[in-house]
Design a protein around this motif. Structure first.
Motif, mmCIF file in Angstrom:
data_model
loop_
_atom_site.group_PDB
_atom_site.id
_atom_site.type_symbol
_atom_site.label_atom_id
_atom_site.label_comp_id
_atom_site.label_asym_id
_atom_site.label_seq_id
_atom_site.Cartn_x
_atom_site.Cartn_y
_atom_site.Cartn_z
ATOM 1 N N SER A 52 52.992 23.122 56.487
ATOM 2 C CA SER A 52 53.837 24.073 57.198
ATOM 3 C C SER A 52 54.007 23.581 58.622
ATOM 4 C CB SER A 52 53.221 25.469 57.174
ATOM 5 O OG SER A 52 51.970 25.457 57.807
ATOM 6 N N ASN B 224 54.044 24.121 62.623
ATOM 7 C CA ASN B 224 53.468 24.996 63.644
ATOM 8 C C ASN B 224 54.517 25.286 64.723
ATOM 9 O OD1 ASN B 224 53.538 22.868 65.502
ATOM 10 N ND2 ASN B 224 51.372 22.401 65.299
ATOM 11 N N GLN C 257 54.911 24.249 67.597
ATOM 12 C CA GLN C 257 55.305 23.053 68.343
ATOM 13 C C GLN C 257 56.171 22.110 67.517
ATOM 14 O OE1 GLN C 257 51.946 24.100 68.262
ATOM 15 N NE2 GLN C 257 52.357 25.245 70.140
ATOM 16 N N GLU D 122 51.402 20.921 59.691
ATOM 17 C CA GLU D 122 49.976 21.228 59.570
ATOM 18 C C GLU D 122 49.650 21.589 58.130
ATOM 19 O OE1 GLU D 122 48.733 23.168 63.831
ATOM 20 O OE2 GLU D 122 49.398 24.520 62.248
ATOM 21 N N ARG E 186 47.806 24.181 55.999
ATOM 22 C CA ARG E 186 47.304 25.558 56.110
ATOM 23 C C ARG E 186 47.265 26.223 54.743
ATOM 24 N NH1 ARG E 186 44.894 25.853 60.784
ATOM 25 N NH2 ARG E 186 46.234 25.453 62.546
#
Length: 149
Positions: free
Chosen positions: A67, A69, A71, A75, A77
């Motif tokens: 997924s 983030n 920014q 990532e 998760r």
């Protein structure tokens, strides 16, 4: 919660990892909710990929789903909060398709119409007989998809 215009999403493991708690594809994720909801309604209604956890109920690299983030970086998760947007996308695309192809100009389909369609066409991930009662409570109708429309 539960209602006609509400979709509650559970999650299942769609990729295996040697350190994962769940070791079979299609089984409910370790953190997905096990109903019942308000007024003893069975929840969740639908499911989408959500990742896995380690045997100590922690996230380890490779157990989640990719997924982005805030920014803009990818990532790894885990969680039903990552599965819910997939279900929301399918519901939105179903409403759009129904509106464009089956409703009179200027009218919109009812949310329960989209929900009914998604319910009728959802596909359950494969789960062994051993955990079928758990899958019934956590993945209920299965993965919704507008593709069948």
């Amino acid at each position: 919660t539960a209602g006609f215009n509400v979709l509650i999403c559970g999650s299942y493991v769609n990729e295996l990892h040697p350190n994962g708690l769940v070791q079979e594809i299609g089984h409910p994720s370790p953190f997905t909710r096990v109903g019942p909801g308000i007024a003893d309604l069975p929840v969740p209604d639908f499911a989408a990929p959500g990742g896995n956890w380690s045997s100590t109920y922690n996230l380890e690299p490779g157990l989640g789903v990719l997924s982005m983030n805030p920014q803009g970086l990818w990532e790894d998760r885990s969680g039903t909060s990552l599965a819910a947007p997939i279900l929301a996308r399918e519901a939105a695309m179903t409403l759009q398709h129904l509106s464009e192809h089956f409703c009179q100009s200027g009218s919109r389909p009812f949310a329960v119409t989209a929900r009914a369609f998604l319910t009728l066409t959802a596909r359950r991930p494969d789960a062994t007989d051993r955990i079928r009662p758990l899958a019934d409570r956590t993945l209920r109708y299965g993965e919704a998809s507008v593709r069948h429309l």
